[in-house]
Design a protein around this motif. Sequence first.
Motif, PDB file in Angstrom:
ATOM      1  N   ILE A  93       0.755  -1.088   0.007  1.00  0.00           N
ATOM      2  CA  ILE A  93      -0.241   0.127  -0.097  1.00  0.00           C
ATOM      3  C   ILE A  93       1.072   1.082  -0.010  1.00  0.00           C
ATOM      4  O   ILE A  93       0.717   2.079  -1.134  1.00  0.00           O
ATOM      5  N   ILE A  97       1.049   1.773  -3.931  1.00  0.00           N
ATOM      6  CA  ILE A  97      -0.182   2.285  -4.097  1.00  0.00           C
ATOM      7  C   ILE A  97      -0.066   3.637  -4.091  1.00  0.00           C
ATOM      8  O   ILE A  97      -0.065   4.684  -5.125  1.00  0.00           O
ATOM      9  N   THR A  98      -0.020   4.261  -2.756  1.00  0.00           N
ATOM     10  CA  THR A  98       0.008   5.642  -2.712  1.00  0.00           C
ATOM     11  C   THR A  98       0.902   6.595  -2.837  1.00  0.00           C
ATOM     12  O   THR A  98       1.048   7.610  -3.254  1.00  0.00           O
ATOM     13  N   GLU A 159      -8.081  -0.327   2.469  1.00  0.00           N
ATOM     14  CA  GLU A 159      -6.883  -0.868   1.427  1.00  0.00           C
ATOM     15  C   GLU A 159      -7.325  -1.430   0.133  1.00  0.00           C
ATOM     16  O   GLU A 159      -6.870  -1.096  -1.000  1.00  0.00           O
ATOM     17  N   ILE A 163      -6.490  -0.117  -3.722  1.00  0.00           N
ATOM     18  CA  ILE A 163      -5.850  -0.978  -4.623  1.00  0.00           C
ATOM     19  C   ILE A 163      -6.654  -0.974  -5.921  1.00  0.00           C
ATOM     20  O   ILE A 163      -6.070  -1.102  -7.184  1.00  0.00           O
ATOM     21  N   ALA A 166      -6.476   1.815  -8.250  1.00  0.00           N
ATOM     22  CA  ALA A 166      -5.044   2.126  -8.690  1.00  0.00           C
ATOM     23  C   ALA A 166      -4.940   1.543  -9.936  1.00  0.00           C
ATOM     24  O   ALA A 166      -4.126   1.798 -10.713  1.00  0.00           O
ATOM     25  N   LEU A 182      -2.127  -5.589  -9.791  1.00  0.00           N
ATOM     26  CA  LEU A 182      -3.018  -5.125  -8.886  1.00  0.00           C
ATOM     27  C   LEU A 182      -4.290  -5.707  -8.620  1.00  0.00           C
ATOM     28  O   LEU A 182      -5.060  -6.064  -7.848  1.00  0.00           O
TER      29      LEU A 182
END
Length: 221
Positions: A93, A97-98, A159, A163, A166, A182
Motif C-alpha cells: 500500500i 499504491i499511495t 486498502e 488497490i 489504482a 494489482l
Amino acid sequence: MADMTKPAKKASPVKNGYLILYNAISATLWLTVLGRVIGANAMRGHQYAYPAAGEFCKWTQTLAGMEVLHSLLGIVRAPLFTTFMQVFSRYAIVWGITDQFPSLTTSPAYSSMLVAWATTEVIRYSYFALTLSGWQPKALHWLRYHAFFVLYPLGISSEAWLIWRAVGPARDAGMELYSWVLLGYVVLVYPPSAYILYTHMMTQRRKVMKVLKAQNEKATQ
C-alpha cells in the motif's frame, strides 16, 4: 493484527529492554500519524490527509519491517508467515499504491485506512510496551482483543478500495502489467490474506479469553 511483539520466553534484560523501547517508539510514531490524520480531516478535509501524514506514515510503516526480522530470529513468538504477510500487505500500500499514485490519497478511504492502521497500532504497541514493563491496564487489554472487530474491516476494506482504484491510473500511465498485478492481488490474493489475518486474531483472542476465564474461576474458588 498478529502478536508480532510478544516475547517467546522469559526475555533477558537486554532483549526485554529492546522490545520495550521498540514498542514504545512505534506507539509514539503511530500516535503521531493518528493525530496528523485526524487534525487534517478536522481542520482542512480528507484531501489533506496525505500532505499531513503520508510520508510520515510511509516511513513509520517501513520501520515495522523489523518485526519480520524479530520473528525470523526468534526474538518474539510470532508466526513468520503471518507476520510477513501483514507487513508485505502494508508495504504494498505505502510503496506500491499511495507512493506511486498520490491522487488516490484524496479519497476518504485513505483517511479511514490510516485511522484504522494508526489506532490499531497505538493499541497494540502500547499494550506490549506496558505488558513487558509489568503493567497491563484492563482498558488497554480489552481494546487489544476487541477493537479489531471494527478496525480490521475498516482498514481492510479501505486498502482493497485503494488497490482497486489504482488499476485505472496504472493503465493510464502505461503500466499495463502492473495494473494486472494489482487486479489479481485485490481479487485473488487479498480476500484469503484478509481472512487468514482476521482469523489469526480471533484465535489469539480466544486463547486470551480462555486464560482470563480460568483465572477468574480460580479467583472465585
